[in-house]
Design a protein around this motif. Structure first.
Motif, mmCIF file in Angstrom:
data_model
loop_
_atom_site.group_PDB
_atom_site.id
_atom_site.type_symbol
_atom_site.label_atom_id
_atom_site.label_comp_id
_atom_site.label_asym_id
_atom_site.label_seq_id
_atom_site.Cartn_x
_atom_site.Cartn_y
_atom_site.Cartn_z
ATOM 1 N N ASP A 75 0.820 -1.215 0.000
ATOM 2 C CA ASP A 75 0.000 0.000 0.000
ATOM 3 C C ASP A 75 0.855 1.266 0.000
ATOM 4 O O ASP A 75 0.331 2.372 -0.113
ATOM 5 N N ASN A 76 2.187 1.113 0.120
ATOM 6 C CA ASN A 76 3.087 2.271 0.057
ATOM 7 C C ASN A 76 3.651 2.491 -1.345
ATOM 8 O O ASN A 76 4.252 3.535 -1.616
ATOM 9 N N ASP A 77 3.487 1.532 -2.227
ATOM 10 C CA ASP A 77 3.972 1.695 -3.596
ATOM 11 C C ASP A 77 3.126 2.728 -4.323
ATOM 12 O O ASP A 77 1.903 2.780 -4.144
ATOM 13 N N GLN A 78 3.778 3.550 -5.154
ATOM 14 C CA GLN A 78 3.028 4.587 -5.846
ATOM 15 C C GLN A 78 3.463 4.739 -7.295
ATOM 16 O O GLN A 78 4.555 4.333 -7.689
ATOM 17 N N VAL A 79 2.555 5.318 -8.089
ATOM 18 C CA VAL A 79 2.795 5.513 -9.515
ATOM 19 C C VAL A 79 2.042 6.759 -9.970
ATOM 20 O O VAL A 79 1.008 7.118 -9.392
ATOM 21 N N LYS A 80 2.562 7.426 -10.987
ATOM 22 C CA LYS A 80 1.886 8.591 -11.562
ATOM 23 C C LYS A 80 0.716 8.112 -12.416
ATOM 24 O O LYS A 80 0.857 7.227 -13.250
ATOM 25 N N THR A 81 -0.457 8.710 -12.195
ATOM 26 C CA THR A 81 -1.667 8.321 -12.920
ATOM 27 C C THR A 81 -2.123 9.473 -13.813
ATOM 28 O O THR A 81 -2.224 10.612 -13.373
ATOM 29 N N VAL A 82 -2.396 9.144 -15.078
ATOM 30 C CA VAL A 82 -2.915 10.126 -16.034
ATOM 31 C C VAL A 82 -4.225 9.580 -16.607
ATOM 32 O O VAL A 82 -4.240 8.546 -17.273
ATOM 33 N N ILE A 83 -5.333 10.269 -16.306
ATOM 34 C CA ILE A 83 -6.650 9.869 -16.804
ATOM 35 C C ILE A 83 -7.037 10.813 -17.942
ATOM 36 O O ILE A 83 -7.158 12.016 -17.744
ATOM 37 N N LYS A 84 -7.227 10.251 -19.138
ATOM 38 C CA LYS A 84 -7.635 11.052 -20.293
ATOM 39 C C LYS A 84 -9.084 10.737 -20.600
ATOM 40 O O LYS A 84 -9.400 9.696 -21.172
ATOM 41 N N ASN A 85 -9.964 11.674 -20.218
ATOM 42 C CA ASN A 85 -11.399 11.478 -20.425
ATOM 43 C C ASN A 85 -12.043 12.832 -20.665
ATOM 44 O O ASN A 85 -12.628 13.421 -19.778
ATOM 45 N N GLY A 86 -11.892 13.311 -21.884
ATOM 46 C CA GLY A 86 -12.326 14.667 -22.174
ATOM 47 C C GLY A 86 -11.243 15.635 -21.763
ATOM 48 O O GLY A 86 -10.577 16.257 -22.571
ATOM 49 N N GLU A 87 -11.035 15.748 -20.461
ATOM 50 C CA GLU A 87 -9.934 16.549 -19.939
ATOM 51 C C GLU A 87 -8.925 15.615 -19.274
ATOM 52 O O GLU A 87 -9.268 14.527 -18.815
ATOM 53 N N LEU B 274 -3.559 -8.020 -13.371
ATOM 54 C CA LEU B 274 -2.402 -8.412 -12.557
ATOM 55 C C LEU B 274 -1.093 -7.999 -13.219
ATOM 56 O O LEU B 274 -0.257 -7.324 -12.592
ATOM 57 N N SER B 275 -0.901 -8.382 -14.477
ATOM 58 C CA SER B 275 0.368 -8.076 -15.143
ATOM 59 C C SER B 275 0.556 -6.570 -15.333
ATOM 60 O O SER B 275 1.671 -6.048 -15.194
ATOM 61 N N GLY B 276 -0.549 -5.855 -15.619
ATOM 62 C CA GLY B 276 -0.462 -4.413 -15.793
ATOM 63 C C GLY B 276 -0.079 -3.689 -14.522
ATOM 64 O O GLY B 276 0.728 -2.752 -14.532
ATOM 65 N N ALA B 277 -0.645 -4.125 -13.394
ATOM 66 C CA ALA B 277 -0.308 -3.507 -12.102
ATOM 67 C C ALA B 277 1.152 -3.777 -11.739
ATOM 68 O O ALA B 277 1.864 -2.880 -11.265
ATOM 69 N N LEU B 278 1.607 -5.001 -11.968
ATOM 70 C CA LEU B 278 3.005 -5.343 -11.668
ATOM 71 C C LEU B 278 3.962 -4.519 -12.522
ATOM 72 O O LEU B 278 5.009 -4.057 -12.040
ATOM 73 N N LYS B 279 3.588 -4.297 -13.780
ATOM 74 C CA LYS B 279 4.427 -3.484 -14.668
ATOM 75 C C LYS B 279 4.429 -2.020 -14.225
ATOM 76 O O LYS B 279 5.489 -1.384 -14.160
ATOM 77 N N ASP B 280 3.247 -1.472 -13.936
ATOM 78 C CA ASP B 280 3.146 -0.058 -13.551
ATOM 79 C C ASP B 280 3.959 0.259 -12.309
ATOM 80 O O ASP B 280 4.601 1.311 -12.211
ATOM 81 N N TYR B 281 3.930 -0.644 -11.331
ATOM 82 C CA TYR B 281 4.653 -0.406 -10.077
ATOM 83 C C TYR B 281 6.103 -0.894 -10.123
ATOM 84 O O TYR B 281 6.825 -0.786 -9.134
ATOM 85 N N GLY B 282 6.518 -1.428 -11.264
ATOM 86 C CA GLY B 282 7.900 -1.876 -11.403
ATOM 87 C C GLY B 282 8.223 -3.095 -10.561
ATOM 88 O O GLY B 282 9.369 -3.280 -10.138
ATOM 89 N N PRO C 94 -3.212 1.143 -12.902
ATOM 90 C CA PRO C 94 -2.850 2.183 -11.925
ATOM 91 C C PRO C 94 -2.285 3.451 -12.578
ATOM 92 O O PRO C 94 -2.471 4.555 -12.069
ATOM 93 N N SER C 95 -1.637 3.297 -13.741
ATOM 94 C CA SER C 95 -1.089 4.455 -14.456
ATOM 95 C C SER C 95 -2.173 5.241 -15.185
ATOM 96 O O SER C 95 -1.903 6.316 -15.733
ATOM 97 N N GLY C 96 -3.409 4.694 -15.216
ATOM 98 C CA GLY C 96 -4.509 5.343 -15.920
ATOM 99 C C GLY C 96 -4.708 4.822 -17.325
ATOM 100 O O GLY C 96 -5.648 5.238 -18.017
ATOM 101 N N LYS C 97 -3.876 3.914 -17.784
ATOM 102 C CA LYS C 97 -3.958 3.404 -19.148
ATOM 103 C C LYS C 97 -5.208 2.556 -19.343
ATOM 104 O O LYS C 97 -5.519 1.686 -18.546
ATOM 105 N N ASP C 98 -5.920 2.837 -20.429
ATOM 106 C CA ASP C 98 -7.086 2.056 -20.841
ATOM 107 C C ASP C 98 -6.602 1.029 -21.860
ATOM 108 O O ASP C 98 -6.204 1.392 -22.971
#
Length: 418
Positions: free
Chosen positions: A254-266, A317-325, A362-366
């Motif tokens: 719960d201490n791991d963090q990642v930059k999130t970019v949500i593209k949804n109109g704005e 699962l694989s996407g979260a592991l990749k995003d958090y390195g 977690p990075s916001g990628k769709d």
């Protein structure tokens, strides 16, 4: 005039029924009861005339009802939304339990085609030579092209010991093949594990079921003396979302963090901390599924194997592991299923599996219809998974050994400084 009066009497009964069954569940629904009634008025009129004026009297009214629902579902143009009649819903729940009478193939619906994700080892389909990517075109002489996935599955499954004829098209060879298979009791494996050369732990993960997290914990504990781990999600079609979150929690804190970019109109940018996956509903509301605390933790080097049939929960699962390195993804781009379905059980034992949300990494990628690109690309035919010429597994071992070598070098530098 009398016919019209009868139609409206019938419609009034439907109004009462809808009020009883829908209002308690959707008191804040976007569409009001009056809107729904208005939208089905013409359908009720048509149904009345079919049942009372069609030349044949003995109609199968339940079939008319179910096919009407299937037509509505088909109009959504969503391969993941399905209607299950009671028999098909029983088949679906058997999937979650992992035991049924069948031939041992995992299937996926894509672009109107029913594709083999993978045959289950030591089953009739596996022994016959059915391969990942094969398209099911006929079952017992009946075409299944553009048929719903649940219908095809229910046709293939059945009484143990009885035969079923399956015709497939193999795109790689541009050929059709026909198989006559005898149904057996199929017990779907969830997890298999072993220790490879150089003390590398290996877990083959077949499907996300409700008992998957405990199966993975058991495997990790057995492999805890391994120097590193290869988690194999190839040909894993996904399954239970909550299981994916729990398994990710064995590698992410719960201490791991990642930059999130949500593209949804704005575009919105913020920091995500300890969220395995985001769910977004029809109103663009965002819900984060956070890591589950208190589970077994793996802190050694990790390589995750994925391919074109790693889908849904496998991608979460694989996407979260990749995003958090937390691990290196190796293989080929994943399937690209980034939507969530909810099961609504209906009053007669049938059910509706409806796409209600999409999910974001977690990075916001769709990743819906896009998939996840691995860190290390190794192309390989899906049917070679687990075979002697499994070049993806060989490369994963090579990559993991390099990671272990780098760690040893760092440890030496730390000791020398002391």
């Amino acid at each position: 005039m009398r016919i019209k009066i009868r139609v409206w009497l019938l419609l009034s009964v439907v109004i009462i029924g809808i009020g009883v069954f829908l209002l308690p569940k959707f008191t804040i629904a976007k569409d009001s009861l009056e809107d729904i009634i208005s939208s089905v008025k013409v359908y009720i009129e048509a149904l009345y005339y079919v049942r009372n004026a069609y030349i044949e009297k003995n109609l199968d009214n339940k079939k008319l009802e179910y096919e009407s629902i299937r037509g509505m579902v088909k109009a959504l143009d969503d391969p993941y939304t399905e209607f299950f009649d009671p028999k098909s819903f029983k088949t679906f729940t058997e999937d979650m339990q992992g035991v049924f009478g069948g031939v041992g193939i995992r299937l996926e619906s894509k672009d109107g085609k029913i594709l083999v994700v993978s045959p289950i080892e030591n089953t009739p389909a596996h022994r016959a030579g059915i391969k990942p990517g094969d398209q099911i075109v006929e079952v017992d002489g009946q075409s299944v092209i553009n048929k719903p996935l649940d219908v095809v599955v229910s046709l293939i499954r059945g009484e143990i010991g009885k035969e079923v004829k399956i015709k497939i098209y193999r795109e790689s060879e541009k050929k059709y093949y026909e198989y006559t298979l005898k149904r057996e009791l199929i017990e779907v494996p969830v997890v298999e594990y072993k220790t490879l050369k150089n003390n590398i732990g290996y877990i083959k993960f077949y499907e996300f079921t409700q008992n998957s997290p405990q199966k993975i914990i058991d495997a990790l504990k057995k492999l805890e003396k391994s120097s590193g781990l290869i988690l194999d999600l190839r040909n894993n079609p996904g399954g239970d979302l909550r299981s994916a979150v729990m398994i990710a929690s064995m590698f992410i804190s719960d201490n791991d963090q990642v930059k999130t970019v949500i593209k949804n109109g704005e575009t919105k940018t913020f920091t995500t901390k300890g969220v395995v996956v985001y769910r977004m509903d029809r109103n663009q509301n965002l819900y984060g599924e956070k890591v589950v605390k208190g589970l077994y933790r793996w802190n050694k080097p990790l390589v995750v194997l994925v391919n074109r049939y790693s889908a849904s929960a496998s991608e979460i699962l694989s996407g979260a592991l990749k995003d958090y390195g937390k691990g290196i993804l190796l293989g080929e781009k994943t399937f690209g299923k980034g939507v969530v379905q909810t099961i609504f059980t209906l009053s007669d034992g049938s059910a509706l599996k409806l796409t209600t949300e999409k999910y974001l990494l977690p990075s916001g990628k769709d990743i819906n219809k896009e998939g996840i690109q691995p860190d290390v690309i190794v192309e390989m035919a899906p049917e070679n998974v687990g075979k002697d010429n499994d070049i993806q597994l060989e490369k994963a071992i090579e990559v993991l050994l390099k990671q272990l070598s780098k760690l040893k070098e760092k440890e030496k530098l730390v000791l020398n400084k002391k």
